[in-house]
Design an enzyme around this catalytic site. Structure first.
Site, PDB file in Angstrom:
ATOM      1  N   ASP A  93       2.155  31.227 -28.560  1.00 41.03           N
ATOM      2  CA  ASP A  93       1.028  31.622 -29.406  1.00 41.03           C
ATOM      3  C   ASP A  93       0.801  33.132 -29.414  1.00 41.03           C
ATOM      4  O   ASP A  93      -0.143  33.610 -28.796  1.00 41.03           O
ATOM      5  CB  ASP A  93      -0.243  30.908 -28.918  1.00 41.03           C
ATOM      6  CG  ASP A  93      -1.384  31.049 -29.904  1.00 41.03           C
ATOM      7  OD1 ASP A  93      -1.128  31.461 -31.036  1.00 41.03           O
ATOM      8  OD2 ASP A  93      -2.521  30.741 -29.528  1.00 41.03           O
ATOM      9  N   GLU A 126      -5.309  39.363 -31.121  1.00 41.02           N
ATOM     10  CA  GLU A 126      -6.013  38.400 -30.262  1.00 41.02           C
ATOM     11  C   GLU A 126      -5.609  38.536 -28.800  1.00 41.02           C
ATOM     12  O   GLU A 126      -6.454  38.450 -27.902  1.00 41.02           O
ATOM     13  CB  GLU A 126      -5.701  36.976 -30.764  1.00 41.02           C
ATOM     14  CG  GLU A 126      -6.210  35.873 -29.863  1.00 41.02           C
ATOM     15  CD  GLU A 126      -5.857  34.478 -30.377  1.00 41.02           C
ATOM     16  OE1 GLU A 126      -5.284  34.360 -31.479  1.00 41.02           O
ATOM     17  OE2 GLU A 126      -6.165  33.494 -29.672  1.00 41.02           O
ATOM     18  N   GLU A 161      -4.601  21.430 -32.443  1.00 39.28           N
ATOM     19  CA  GLU A 161      -5.885  21.910 -31.926  1.00 39.28           C
ATOM     20  C   GLU A 161      -7.062  21.219 -32.610  1.00 39.28           C
ATOM     21  O   GLU A 161      -8.025  21.851 -33.035  1.00 39.28           O
ATOM     22  CB  GLU A 161      -5.975  23.437 -32.068  1.00 39.28           C
ATOM     23  CG  GLU A 161      -4.864  24.144 -31.309  1.00 39.28           C
ATOM     24  CD  GLU A 161      -4.978  25.663 -31.303  1.00 39.28           C
ATOM     25  OE1 GLU A 161      -5.470  26.231 -32.284  1.00 39.28           O
ATOM     26  OE2 GLU A 161      -4.554  26.261 -30.290  1.00 39.28           O
TER      27      GLU A 161
HETATM   28  C1  GCV Z   1      -6.776  29.524 -36.094  1.00 41.67           C
HETATM   29  C2  GCV Z   1      -4.432  30.235 -31.467  1.00 41.67           C
HETATM   30  C3  GCV Z   1      -5.771  30.871 -31.676  1.00 41.67           C
HETATM   31  C4  GCV Z   1      -6.653  30.038 -32.574  1.00 41.67           C
HETATM   32  C5  GCV Z   1      -5.896  29.796 -33.884  1.00 41.67           C
HETATM   33  C6  GCV Z   1      -4.578  29.102 -33.548  1.00 41.67           C
HETATM   34  C7  GCV Z   1      -3.725  28.860 -34.782  1.00 41.67           C
HETATM   35  O1  GCV Z   1      -4.566  29.074 -30.712  1.00 41.67           O
HETATM   36  O2  GCV Z   1      -6.377  31.090 -30.436  1.00 41.67           O
HETATM   37  O3  GCV Z   1      -7.852  30.728 -32.797  1.00 41.67           O
HETATM   38  O4  GCV Z   1      -6.653  29.037 -34.782  1.00 41.67           O
HETATM   39  O5  GCV Z   1      -3.836  29.924 -32.691  1.00 41.67           O
HETATM   40  O6  GCV Z   1      -2.838  29.652 -35.015  1.00 41.67           O
HETATM   41  O7  GCV Z   1      -3.956  27.897 -35.492  1.00 41.67           O
END
Ligand code: GCV
Length: 694
Positions: free
Chosen positions: A359, A387, A285
């Protein structure tokens, strides 16, 4: 006058006795509302260390009169004379027994270390708070997992990524000078459930957290946490040598880069002698990492591992990787990248793997890396913050979800090769073992955004200590301590099905990642216009006129082949795939007959309706508990349940309206029509939803 006194006395008793005393949730499960405190001399501490002092203080805070209680290390002469079975306790286990010490009958709390005694003190308090007595007490326990850590996704500006409980608990601005008493209460809460590590900053890390001022701030927190057996770790930004060190590269094989990290690490250890080590999110990411220099994840991890090794530190290297440029099924990418690296990591590296391959969805099958890297210690990462499960407002007890993954059978070494055995090291004989939970803690007065979210923090800690604990056992403990023994059964009843209800009204039958873009608040199964395919919910559900679901069998992405053969065989065949995971692995006709006798489409609607019915029922149960629960916590929970009710309907209706636009099918008989048309659901916007990355 005398009558007046009597009246005041009666009123006072009634007030003390009633459950309606004001409570704001700050005390978590450590309310100790049991009455008077123990006489000061009833607790005897042999030796004097910071951990023993806080253990005794905690007992004084919580106990009702019994004594004497003796806290003594295993090497104490009187304890040694008892010849208790203490060697198996390791350096964190404890033993609590009614014994004769010298000529006195006492309750002995002993361990090989002062940390063990601290855990014993908390276990004793838990025992008494949940209805146990001191009479012939005999408790003993040793954690099965070595590193039990929280991951805070807290940014240095106070915003918590995916946080729904206010701003960061760490007031970076006033640290290191001001040590907010909340830091001590945070440490108490964690020690009470056995958590022994905390990663202070977000895995999407800023290099600033490694500068001298921030090291000093982290050191102040480490000082507060130390007596509670909690080590501090930092998330490290892989490109820090460029950003802070002025180097041209962060290539892990470049000697200057390695030297920079070594010097930086030495600087950290000068400030924090027991610093735990680094957590790293690399090449995921948008984060920098070794792949930027055509090096492997092992090259990157090992370079950092060499820097912390002289100090006894470790590196937790995340396997949550997927590349925006990789057309492979996202669910396969971490395995594809990491499996070939098995055996290539230094022995102070542990690879941190999310519970599932995508995720933190409301439900995911276990990650195929568990069991697939026998030569590498793997730790599991759960998300405690919700989340994808309704933020702080939805009641979803995650104990059953933790248990579901931990008890899943990887079959890597035959039947019984559970995920728990992979991560506790017993399957492949690893000594470095770990479990991480993404914290749901913020500066909200009740810490976690709601009373019931506290249960998820609690359950994570208890199941990290012992991954074989049952979710309902843990819920029972928590409910007794958080409310009162009288409400345990109805509260546990609400909790136990609550996560399944969220699965039902959001992502039934193996669906996943259908949330709206960015903030992930609310439904967005129709989203199809984002730049990369795997950012779009349509990528995950693949619904069309004839069916729905992601074909991960040999005719599709063949992700099933990443599991051990026994598991792969089951997942490859719709008939042997558990229905709860069906659409994760298969594209299934809407007309497919299900176990209930219904076809897939009415079965899906049935699940949506079961989800909303469960929430309605929780509201009824909670209403009935009103006389037994203090007003403040009751009212906030009741209000949140009403929000959950509204949003569960929203999820159900939006999803059904969308599926009908794809499959052209009528609503099953008796099912309620969505409250709005699809265009209405698509038009909803939430520009300031909390927790969104910045
Ligand atoms: C910290 C998901 C979340 C992101 C998070 C990522 C991760 O994609 O939406 O906010 O980033 O996981 O675990 O690194």
């Amino acid at each position: 006058m005398r009558a007046l006194h009597r009246w005041i006395a009666i009123a006072a008793i009634v007030l003390v006795g009633t459950s309606a005393q004001a409570e704001d949730g700050y005390d978590l499960w450590m309310r100790y509302r049991t009455g008077q405190t123990v006489a000061a001399d009833a607790i005897e501490t042999r030796g004097d260390t910071p951990s023993l002092r806080v253990a005794a203080a905690e007992l004084r805070r919580g106990l009702v009169g019994p004594g004497p209680i003796v806290l003594a290390i295993a090497t104490d002469r009187d304890v040694a004379a008892l010849h208790l079975p203490l060697s198996a306790l390791g350096d964190e286990g404890y033993l609590i027994r009614s014994v004769k010490l010298g000529d006195r009958a006492v309750t002995l709390v002993t361990a090989n270390t002062d940390r063990g005694i601290l855990y014993g003190a908390f276990a004793l308090l838990r025992h008494l708070q949940t209805g146990g007595s001191l009479d012939r007490i005999a408790l003993t326990s040793t954690p099965r997992i070595k590193l039990r850590v929280l991951n805070h996704w807290d940014n240095l500006d106070g915003v918590v990524e995916r946080g729904y409980a206010g701003v960061s608990l760490w007031d970076w601005w006033t640290l290191p000078d001001f040590r907010d008493p909340r830091y001590t209460d945070y440490a108490r809460a964690n020690a009470s459930i056995g958590i022994n590590g905390t990663v202070l900053n977000n895995v999407n890390a800023k290099a600033d957290s490694l500068t001298a001022p921030y090291i000093a701030k982290a050191a102040a927190l480490a000082d507060v946490f130390r007596p509670y057996g909690i080590k501090v770790y930092l998330s490290a930004r892989f490109s820090a040598p460029i950003e802070l060190g002025g180097l041209k590269t962060a290539d892990p094989l470049d000697p200057q880069v390695a030297a920079w990290w070594k010097a930086k690490t030495d600087e950290i250890y000068r400030a924090i002698p027991d610093f735990g080590g680094f957590l790293v999110k690399a090449n995921s990411e948008g984060q920098p990492g070794p792949r930027d220099y055509h090096r492997s994840h092992a090259d990157g991890a090992n370079m950092l591992a060499a820097a912390v090794r002289p100090h006894g530190g470790i590196v937790m290297w995340r396997a949550f990787v997927y590349a925006e440029t990789d057309p492979e099924d996202r669910a396969k990418q971490a395995y594809t990248e990491f499996k070939p690296l098995d055996g290539k990591f230094a022995d102070n590296v542990i690879v941190q793997v999310k519970n599932g391959a995508i995720d933190f969805q409301p439900r995911e099958p276990f990650h195929p890396l568990f069991g697939a890297m026998p030569k590498t210690p793997l730790m599991i990462e759960f998300q405690i913050t919700k989340e994808y499960l309704g933020f702080a407002t939805h009641l979803a007890y995650l104990g059953p979800m933790f248990a579901e993954t931990l008890s899943a059978d990887t079959m890597a070494k035959g039947v019984g090769s559970t995920v728990a055995k992979v991560i506790d090291g017993s399957l492949d004989r690893h000594r470095l073992t770990g479990i991480a939970g993404v914290a749901n803690i913020g500066r909200d007065r009740d810490w976690s955004g709601s009373t019931f979210n506290q249960a998820n923090w609690y359950a994570f800690g208890r199941m990290a200590w012992d991954p074989t604990l049952k979710a309902d056992t843990v819920a029972r403990e928590w409910a007794a301590m958080t409310f009162s023994p009288a409400v345990v059964e109805p509260v546990v009843g609400m909790m136990m099905g609550s996560r399944e209800a969220v699965v039902d009204y959001m992502t039934p039958l193996g669906l996943g990642h259908l949330m709206a873009t960015g903030h992930h608040y609310g439904p967005g199964p129709w989203v199809a216009d984002l730049a990369r395919p795997e950012w779009n919910p349509v990528y995950y559900h693949r619904a069309d006129k004839t069916g729905i679901g992601f074909d991960r069998t040999a005719t599709g992405s063949n992700a099933v082949a990443q599991y051990a053969p026994g598991v792969a065989r089951n997942f490859a065949n719709p008939a042997t795939t558990p229905e709860r995971d069906l659409l994760w692995f298969h594209h299934v006709p809407w007309t497919q007959r299900m176990a209930s006798g219904r076809t897939l489409w009415p079965e899906m609607v049935h699940h949506y309706d079961a989800g909303i019915a469960y929430v309605a029922n929780m509201r009824r149960e909670w209403d009935a508990l009103r006389p037994s629960i203090d007003d403040e916590r009751w009212t906030k929970t009741a209000t949140y349940l009403a929000v959950q009710d509204r949003e569960a309907h929203w999820w159900r209706d939006a999803s059904i309206a969308y599926w009908m636009s794809i499959n052209g099918l009528a609503l099953p008989a008796g099912a309620a029509a969505p409250a709005h048309d699809l265009a209405w659901y698509k038009a909803q916007r939430f520009p300031h939803a909390p927790g969104n990355p910045q």
